[in-house]
Design a protein around this motif. Structure first.
Motif, PDB file in Angstrom:
ATOM      1  N   ARG A  92       0.810  -1.222   0.000  1.00  0.00           N
ATOM      2  CA  ARG A  92       0.000   0.000   0.000  1.00  0.00           C
ATOM      3  C   ARG A  92       0.847   1.277   0.000  1.00  0.00           C
ATOM      4  O   ARG A  92       0.568   2.220  -0.734  1.00  0.00           O
ATOM      5  CB  ARG A  92      -0.884  -0.035   1.237  1.00  0.00           C
ATOM      6  CG  ARG A  92      -1.794   1.150   1.386  1.00  0.00           C
ATOM      7  CD  ARG A  92      -2.603   1.039   2.648  1.00  0.00           C
ATOM      8  NE  ARG A  92      -3.666   0.050   2.527  1.00  0.00           N
ATOM      9  CZ  ARG A  92      -3.922  -0.892   3.424  1.00  0.00           C
ATOM     10  NH1 ARG A  92      -3.203  -1.000   4.509  1.00  0.00           N
ATOM     11  NH2 ARG A  92      -4.915  -1.737   3.240  1.00  0.00           N
ATOM     12  N   HIS A 125      -2.283  -4.691  -3.913  1.00  0.00           N
ATOM     13  CA  HIS A 125      -2.826  -3.345  -3.666  1.00  0.00           C
ATOM     14  C   HIS A 125      -1.875  -2.299  -4.253  1.00  0.00           C
ATOM     15  O   HIS A 125      -1.109  -1.660  -3.537  1.00  0.00           O
ATOM     16  CB  HIS A 125      -2.974  -3.176  -2.163  1.00  0.00           C
ATOM     17  CG  HIS A 125      -3.895  -2.086  -1.781  1.00  0.00           C
ATOM     18  ND1 HIS A 125      -5.260  -2.248  -1.719  1.00  0.00           N
ATOM     19  CD2 HIS A 125      -3.664  -0.803  -1.452  1.00  0.00           C
ATOM     20  CE1 HIS A 125      -5.818  -1.121  -1.356  1.00  0.00           C
ATOM     21  NE2 HIS A 125      -4.870  -0.222  -1.187  1.00  0.00           N
ATOM     22  N   ASP A 167     -14.429   3.487  -5.267  1.00  0.00           N
ATOM     23  CA  ASP A 167     -13.608   4.621  -5.698  1.00  0.00           C
ATOM     24  C   ASP A 167     -13.129   4.418  -7.127  1.00  0.00           C
ATOM     25  O   ASP A 167     -13.267   3.335  -7.697  1.00  0.00           O
ATOM     26  CB  ASP A 167     -12.414   4.837  -4.747  1.00  0.00           C
ATOM     27  CG  ASP A 167     -11.616   3.567  -4.542  1.00  0.00           C
ATOM     28  OD1 ASP A 167     -11.554   2.746  -5.472  1.00  0.00           O
ATOM     29  OD2 ASP A 167     -11.061   3.386  -3.444  1.00  0.00           O
ATOM     30  N   GLU A 169     -10.266   4.049  -8.409  1.00  0.00           N
ATOM     31  CA  GLU A 169      -9.250   3.013  -8.634  1.00  0.00           C
ATOM     32  C   GLU A 169      -9.880   1.641  -8.852  1.00  0.00           C
ATOM     33  O   GLU A 169      -9.300   0.773  -9.502  1.00  0.00           O
ATOM     34  CB  GLU A 169      -8.304   2.939  -7.430  1.00  0.00           C
ATOM     35  CG  GLU A 169      -7.329   4.098  -7.389  1.00  0.00           C
ATOM     36  CD  GLU A 169      -6.944   4.489  -5.979  1.00  0.00           C
ATOM     37  OE1 GLU A 169      -7.556   3.981  -5.022  1.00  0.00           O
ATOM     38  OE2 GLU A 169      -6.045   5.326  -5.842  1.00  0.00           O
ATOM     39  N   ARG A 192     -10.586   9.999   1.844  1.00  0.00           N
ATOM     40  CA  ARG A 192     -10.178   9.390   3.112  1.00  0.00           C
ATOM     41  C   ARG A 192      -9.672  10.468   4.052  1.00  0.00           C
ATOM     42  O   ARG A 192      -8.788  11.233   3.701  1.00  0.00           O
ATOM     43  CB  ARG A 192      -9.097   8.331   2.869  1.00  0.00           C
ATOM     44  CG  ARG A 192      -8.762   7.528   4.099  1.00  0.00           C
ATOM     45  CD  ARG A 192      -7.813   6.379   3.798  1.00  0.00           C
ATOM     46  NE  ARG A 192      -8.463   5.189   3.255  1.00  0.00           N
ATOM     47  CZ  ARG A 192      -9.203   4.336   3.951  1.00  0.00           C
ATOM     48  NH1 ARG A 192      -9.423   4.557   5.239  1.00  0.00           N
ATOM     49  NH2 ARG A 192      -9.729   3.269   3.388  1.00  0.00           N
ATOM     50  N   ASP A 218     -11.049  -4.487  -3.782  1.00  0.00           N
ATOM     51  CA  ASP A 218      -9.936  -5.436  -3.722  1.00  0.00           C
ATOM     52  C   ASP A 218      -9.661  -5.873  -2.287  1.00  0.00           C
ATOM     53  O   ASP A 218      -9.433  -7.045  -2.014  1.00  0.00           O
ATOM     54  CB  ASP A 218      -8.669  -4.874  -4.397  1.00  0.00           C
ATOM     55  CG  ASP A 218      -8.201  -3.558  -3.790  1.00  0.00           C
ATOM     56  OD1 ASP A 218      -8.961  -2.923  -3.039  1.00  0.00           O
ATOM     57  OD2 ASP A 218      -7.057  -3.150  -4.086  1.00  0.00           O
ATOM     58  N   VAL A 219      -9.722  -4.904  -1.360  1.00  0.00           N
ATOM     59  CA  VAL A 219      -9.373  -5.191   0.035  1.00  0.00           C
ATOM     60  C   VAL A 219     -10.444  -4.635   0.962  1.00  0.00           C
ATOM     61  O   VAL A 219     -10.892  -3.508   0.782  1.00  0.00           O
ATOM     62  CB  VAL A 219      -8.037  -4.500   0.424  1.00  0.00           C
ATOM     63  CG1 VAL A 219      -7.652  -4.853   1.860  1.00  0.00           C
ATOM     64  CG2 VAL A 219      -6.928  -4.873  -0.514  1.00  0.00           C
ATOM     65  N   ILE A 220     -10.833  -5.434   1.944  1.00  0.00           N
ATOM     66  CA  ILE A 220     -11.613  -4.908   3.066  1.00  0.00           C
ATOM     67  C   ILE A 220     -10.647  -4.903   4.248  1.00  0.00           C
ATOM     68  O   ILE A 220     -10.123  -5.952   4.627  1.00  0.00           O
ATOM     69  CB  ILE A 220     -12.825  -5.804   3.396  1.00  0.00           C
ATOM     70  CG1 ILE A 220     -13.719  -5.972   2.170  1.00  0.00           C
ATOM     71  CG2 ILE A 220     -13.610  -5.215   4.569  1.00  0.00           C
ATOM     72  CD1 ILE A 220     -14.759  -7.084   2.323  1.00  0.00           C
ATOM     73  N   SER A 222     -10.501  -2.106   7.493  1.00  0.00           N
ATOM     74  CA  SER A 222     -11.326  -1.809   8.672  1.00  0.00           C
ATOM     75  C   SER A 222     -12.813  -1.982   8.372  1.00  0.00           C
ATOM     76  O   SER A 222     -13.633  -2.066   9.279  1.00  0.00           O
ATOM     77  CB  SER A 222     -11.081  -0.367   9.117  1.00  0.00           C
ATOM     78  OG  SER A 222     -11.608   0.529   8.145  1.00  0.00           O
ATOM     79  N   GLY A 223     -13.152  -1.970   7.093  1.00  0.00           N
ATOM     80  CA  GLY A 223     -14.559  -2.014   6.689  1.00  0.00           C
ATOM     81  C   GLY A 223     -15.180  -0.630   6.580  1.00  0.00           C
ATOM     82  O   GLY A 223     -16.337  -0.494   6.180  1.00  0.00           O
ATOM     83  N   GLY A 224     -14.400   0.419   6.908  1.00  0.00           N
ATOM     84  CA  GLY A 224     -14.929   1.790   6.868  1.00  0.00           C
ATOM     85  C   GLY A 224     -15.438   2.185   5.487  1.00  0.00           C
ATOM     86  O   GLY A 224     -16.466   2.863   5.362  1.00  0.00           O
TER      87      GLY A 224
HETATM   88  C1  R5P Z   1      -8.383   1.400  -1.120  1.00  0.00           C
HETATM   89  O1  R5P Z   1      -7.641   1.853  -1.921  1.00  0.00           O
HETATM   90  C2  R5P Z   1      -8.814  -0.012  -1.155  1.00  0.00           C
HETATM   91  O2  R5P Z   1      -9.267  -0.377  -2.418  1.00  0.00           O
HETATM   92  C3  R5P Z   1      -9.872  -0.302  -0.119  1.00  0.00           C
HETATM   93  O3  R5P Z   1     -11.036   0.441  -0.447  1.00  0.00           O
HETATM   94  C4  R5P Z   1      -9.435   0.050   1.264  1.00  0.00           C
HETATM   95  O4  R5P Z   1      -8.169  -0.477   1.554  1.00  0.00           O
HETATM   96  C5  R5P Z   1     -10.421  -0.452   2.280  1.00  0.00           C
HETATM   97  O5  R5P Z   1     -10.003  -0.081   3.540  1.00  0.00           O
HETATM   98  P1  R5P Z   1     -11.066   0.037   4.712  1.00  0.00           P
HETATM   99  O6  R5P Z   1     -11.820  -1.243   4.759  1.00  0.00           O
HETATM  100  O7  R5P Z   1     -10.219   0.246   5.954  1.00  0.00           O
HETATM  101  O8  R5P Z   1     -11.909   1.220   4.450  1.00  0.00           O
END
Ligand code: R5P
Length: 297
Positions: A92, A125, A167, A169, A192, A218-220, A222-224
């Protein structure tokens, strides 16, 4: 020439599945901790080509043991040590946002390149670079996408949903998940403010009125991101919100928060162990390794 898959205790299930998909033997890597915190690593088996499997979530705990295992495999006669890291941590941070910040992507990428002959991962990521080889130099570095697996998971879900990427990306990636089922796609705009604080708007969200929505990322972590996006989509009249991701790093508390917010189900691939990790990746990884030609000697 012998080839085998080696895996650590926490990933013996998916690593064993990869060995089975490749028709190769599976060997365990044993780890114990000394009272001072150092790890003792022992690889139980030998191979000319060793495929070492470890997802690099919790990378501070896992990286040193991984490098020790790679060294032990070479000492045991491996000519090639290939890293399968279904989730590749530390990708990241790809620039110094403030003077003095370590660019972990480059540092960890170079470290892995020093210890492995090739690397394969899923949906790394990467934001400001186009190819994984820019982060992991000098060795073949293969980034596979789980988009077809996520698309297949959607096909099983019944009523066609609207897919929403949180988003810009995520846009090409959400399109790839939507393409096989020709599903409608919306893409949000994300700002953010902090690790757990995000603001999302979803242009065109009137499309979701009365329809189920699947948030695709792609990634969860914190889930925020999912919480903020789900709020907007419910305001817009979505009949239900679920989520689909390649990697789910969320803690049990964060997953409970998503469930309380009505984001159900949350599904992810088996790159990172946890309750959301329901989509197997062994077949995809096996095909990637075969196609790369790395198992041919
Ligand atoms: C951001 O660039 C990623 O694609 C995810 O949206 C992000 O890493 C999710 O993070 P969180 O679950 O903490 O909001």
């Amino acid at each position: 020439m012998s080839i085998a898959v080696f895996g650590f205790a926490e990933s013996s299930g998916p690593a064993g599945d990869l060995a089975a998909a490749l028709g190769l033997p599976y060997h365990q890597v044993e780890t114990t901790r000394f009272p001072d915190g150092e790890s003792l690593v022992r690889v139980c088996g030998e191979a000319d080509i060793a495929i070492l499997y470890r997802s690099l979530d919790h990378p501070n705990d896992r990286l040193v043991e991984l490098l020790l295992a790679a060294g032990a495999l070479r000492a045991g006669g491996a000519r090639k040590v290939l890293l399968v890291a279904p989730y590749l941590g530390y990708m990241r941070q790809d620039m110094a946002f403030r003077p003095g910040e370590a660019i972990s992507q480059r540092i960890i990428g170079a470290l892995l390149a020093d210890h492995f002959d090739a690397l394969v991962t899923l949906d790394p990521h990467l934001h400001r670079i186009a190819h994984l080889s820019e982060a992991v130099p000098r060795i073949p570095a293969l980034a596979l996408t789980a988009a077809p697996l996520l698309a297949a998971a959607l096909e099983r879900a019944g009523e066609p949903p609207v897919l929403v990427g949180p988003d810009a990306e995520s846009h090409p990636w959400v399109e790839a998940v939507a393409a096989p089922g020709r599903l409608d796609v919306l893409v949000g705009e994300k700002h953010r403010h902090g690790p757990r604080s995000v603001e999302i708007t979803v242009p065109g969200s009137e499309l979701v009125r009365g329809r189920p929505v699947v948030l695709v990322d792609d990634v969860i972590s914190s889930g925020g991101t999912l919480l903020a996006a789900a709020e907007r989509l419910r305001e817009a009249g979505a009949s239900g919100v679920s989520a689909l991701a390649t990697h789910c790093l969320a803690s049990a508390e964060d997953l409970a928060r998503l469930a309380s917010a009505g984001i159900v189900p949350v599904q992810a691939t088996q790159t990172v162990a946890g309750p959301a990790a329901t989509i197997p990746v062994a077949g995809l990884l096996a095909a990637g390794l075969r196609e790369a030609g790395w198992l041919n000697g």
